[in-house]
Design a protein around this motif. Sequence first.
Motif, PDB file in Angstrom:
ATOM      1  N   LYS A 194      35.221  50.334  56.061  1.00  0.00           N
ATOM      2  CA  LYS A 194      36.020  49.484  55.110  1.00  0.00           C
ATOM      3  C   LYS A 194      36.078  49.422  53.535  1.00  0.00           C
ATOM      4  CE  LYS A 194      35.898  45.161  56.816  1.00  0.00           C
ATOM      5  NZ  LYS A 194      35.607  43.568  57.609  1.00  0.00           N
ATOM      6  N   GLU A 195      35.061  49.469  53.157  1.00  0.00           N
ATOM      7  CA  GLU A 195      35.809  49.593  52.227  1.00  0.00           C
ATOM      8  C   GLU A 195      35.814  50.961  51.606  1.00  0.00           C
ATOM      9  OE1 GLU A 195      31.859  50.924  47.759  1.00  0.00           O
ATOM     10  OE2 GLU A 195      31.612  49.417  49.873  1.00  0.00           O
ATOM     11  N   ILE A 196      35.679  51.687  52.289  1.00  0.00           N
ATOM     12  CA  ILE A 196      37.195  53.338  52.194  1.00  0.00           C
ATOM     13  C   ILE A 196      37.693  53.402  52.270  1.00  0.00           C
ATOM     14  CG2 ILE A 196      36.548  55.929  52.591  1.00  0.00           C
ATOM     15  CD1 ILE A 196      34.306  56.409  51.027  1.00  0.00           C
ATOM     16  N   SER A 197      38.387  52.627  53.368  1.00  0.00           N
ATOM     17  CA  SER A 197      39.231  52.223  54.297  1.00  0.00           C
ATOM     18  C   SER A 197      40.332  51.382  52.859  1.00  0.00           C
ATOM     19  CB  SER A 197      39.528  51.817  54.947  1.00  0.00           C
ATOM     20  OG  SER A 197      39.439  50.303  55.122  1.00  0.00           O
ATOM     21  N   LYS A 198      39.558  50.766  52.026  1.00  0.00           N
ATOM     22  CA  LYS A 198      40.791  50.301  50.901  1.00  0.00           C
ATOM     23  C   LYS A 198      41.428  50.919  49.900  1.00  0.00           C
ATOM     24  CE  LYS A 198      39.299  45.581  52.287  1.00  0.00           C
ATOM     25  NZ  LYS A 198      38.655  44.305  51.890  1.00  0.00           N
TER      26      LYS A 198
END
Length: 240
Positions: A194-198
């Motif tokens: 999720k962090e990378i996707s942001k």
Amino acid sequence: MRDTDTQPMEPDVIARLGQVSTATIATQLYKRGYRRCFLDGVKPLYPGTSSFVAPAFTLRNIPMRDDMDDMSILANPQYPQRDAVENTPAGHCLVNDACRNLMAGTIGDILAERLRVRGVSATVTDGAIRDSGDLESIELPIYCASRAAPASVAGLYAVELQVPIGCGGVAIFPGDIMAGDKDGVIVISRKIAKEISKDAPEQERYERYVRSRVNAGDSITGLYPSSEASLLEYKEWEGE
């Protein structure tokens, strides 16, 4: 196997990751200390292979042994290879640890078509695939290390599903997020997906700005990598 291993990732996370390249994902992983995430030798089956992002459903093989080498095992629906074809959840990627064996086809046209019909998002292996000509016309992203005519039992014995595996020299756990494009395949630990996707889309927006500056004749110095001044200019450009 944990319950989260076969749960779909949030659709917005998959959608955001699907908008960025594996190169961008690799940079984001590197910044966080993840160095061994790109599968060695695993490439798209052919130039037109579609990109994909999907959670991993894993299949582990060991080298075939002479006393187990019998085509009849393929008739057993509980044989892990057959089990994987029938039970990889829709929206997941079947990741096949083939021990880097390039002389045995891990799947062929019929198994691949079954995966496609069942809604599986992609299949990845560090081994070979067979019926490769036919597989180029199947709308299922396939990433592999080679092509080979012999069936899987010519060199591999499938042993279990949904366990940690090594594929292309990378550790992959069930439920990790797999991403593939023309550069190859990379794995993202589920806990930071999720962090990378942001952050990854923001990186690509900045890089588009950099390319526009370079295209206009500017030097990359102070621009790529970014500086405090270039980030301020980027924010102004972004607001135009």
